[in-house]
Design an enzyme around this catalytic site. Structure first.
Site, mmCIF file in Angstrom:
data_model
loop_
_atom_site.group_PDB
_atom_site.id
_atom_site.type_symbol
_atom_site.label_atom_id
_atom_site.label_comp_id
_atom_site.label_asym_id
_atom_site.label_seq_id
_atom_site.Cartn_x
_atom_site.Cartn_y
_atom_site.Cartn_z
ATOM 1 N N GLY A 50 44.165 42.787 33.469
ATOM 2 C CA GLY A 50 43.343 43.981 33.293
ATOM 3 C C GLY A 50 43.331 44.736 34.602
ATOM 4 C CD GLU A 51 42.431 47.926 38.287
ATOM 5 O OE1 GLU A 51 43.603 48.180 37.934
ATOM 6 O OE2 GLU A 51 42.143 47.586 39.450
ATOM 7 C CB SER A 52 41.480 42.796 40.216
ATOM 8 O OG SER A 52 42.125 43.739 41.045
ATOM 9 C CB CYS A 82 48.121 40.159 35.600
ATOM 10 S SG CYS A 82 48.893 41.628 36.273
ATOM 11 N NE ARG A 111 44.257 45.597 43.086
ATOM 12 C CZ ARG A 111 43.870 46.869 43.032
ATOM 13 N NH1 ARG A 111 43.517 47.507 44.126
ATOM 14 N NH2 ARG A 111 43.846 47.501 41.881
ATOM 15 C CB ILE A 142 51.687 45.048 33.111
ATOM 16 C CG1 ILE A 142 52.478 44.633 31.853
ATOM 17 C CG2 ILE A 142 51.126 46.460 32.952
ATOM 18 C CD1 ILE A 142 51.621 44.442 30.602
ATOM 19 N NE ARG A 143 48.493 49.301 36.282
ATOM 20 C CZ ARG A 143 48.407 49.195 34.960
ATOM 21 N NH1 ARG A 143 49.398 49.567 34.184
ATOM 22 N NH2 ARG A 143 47.314 48.717 34.406
ATOM 23 C CG HIS A 183 49.944 40.488 31.379
ATOM 24 N ND1 HIS A 183 48.613 40.657 31.115
ATOM 25 C CD2 HIS A 183 50.234 41.327 32.393
ATOM 26 C CE1 HIS A 183 48.110 41.555 31.925
ATOM 27 N NE2 HIS A 183 49.070 41.988 32.716
ATOM 28 C CD GLU A 185 47.773 37.775 29.063
ATOM 29 O OE1 GLU A 185 48.420 36.899 29.660
ATOM 30 O OE2 GLU A 185 47.344 38.801 29.626
HETATM 31 N N1 GLN Z 1 47.101 46.079 39.122
HETATM 32 C C1 GLN Z 1 46.009 45.431 38.439
HETATM 33 C C2 GLN Z 1 44.901 45.025 39.408
HETATM 34 O O1 GLN Z 1 44.980 45.233 40.546
HETATM 35 C C3 GLN Z 1 46.491 44.198 37.706
HETATM 36 C C4 GLN Z 1 47.361 44.604 36.556
HETATM 37 C C5 GLN Z 1 47.304 43.689 35.376
HETATM 38 O O2 GLN Z 1 46.449 42.804 35.246
HETATM 39 N N2 GLN Z 1 48.223 43.923 34.484
HETATM 40 O O3 GLN Z 1 43.924 44.486 38.993
#
Ligand code: GLN
Length: 203
Positions: A50-52, A82, A111, A142-143, A183, A185
């Protein structure tokens, strides 16, 4: 430990449903965790992708951050994917001002380490876990973050070739903490979740 462990999935942000589905398929009782009381009785916890930065803020707002940190310090097995890997890292690079992690893994994680031009990609990753047979996994990044440094007690479970064929670390384990840059999952392939459930069952 029963053969059907109860595994929480941090559910304030991230791809919760996919983890719940994977864990249920492996015979675990998977439950979403939004409040501190929902940590009670867990045999393990998953921190999703997700997004930390948002995970950190929401966990603080909902007063889950410190209880979760305390539970993991006290030995609750945890699996971060991630953004979840970022949350488990003791040290991060490229975090935003004031961004904190739950920590537990003696690693430095960067990150968004694959650069902006490479938003997401898939590649086959060789896994060599000390507690299971080696296998190759179709990994979706993914990122994604990368592990830049590991402490003495950290096992490197998988690496990937990236730029001038350097080997970059994308999966680590320390005791009962497991983390992947990608990921697992979202692939329909449960072998990495199984590695975690094995760590949980080993108690
Ligand atoms: N770039 C996201 C972060 O810094 C992580 C990306 C992801 O979980 N797919 O949290």
């Amino acid at each position: 430990m029963s053969s059907s462990p109860t595994i929480g999935v941090f559910a304030l942000q991230g791809d919760v449903r996919e983890h719940v589905r994977m864990l249920s398929g492996l015979g675990a009782q998977a439950v979403g965790v939004r409040r501190p009381t929902e940590l009670d009785g867990l045999d393990g916890i998953v921190l999703p992708g997700g997004e930390s930065t948002t995970m950190h803020k929401l966990a603080r707002t909902f007063e889950l951050f410190e209880p979760l940190r305390a539970a993991i310090r006290a030995g609750l097995p945890a699996f971060g994917t991630c953004a979840g890997m970022i949350m488990l890292a003791d040290t991060i690079e490229g975090g935003i001002e004031g961004q904190e992690t739950i920590g537990g893994l003696d690693v430095v994680v960067r990150r968004n380490a694959f650069g902006r031009q490479v938003d997401s990609f898939e590649t086959a990753v060789d896994f060599t876990p000390s507690w299971s047979e080696p296998f190759t996994f179709p990994a979706t990044f993914i990122r994604a973050p990368l592990v830049e440094k590991v402490g003495d007690g950290v096992e490197i479970v998988a690496r990937v070739a990236w730029k001038q064929s350097e080997d970059r670390i994308v999966a680590v384990r320390q005791g009962r903490l497991l983390a992947t840059s990608f990921h697992p999952e979202i692939t329909g392939d449960a072998r990495i979740h199984e590695l975690f459930v094995d760590l949980v069952r080993a108690g």
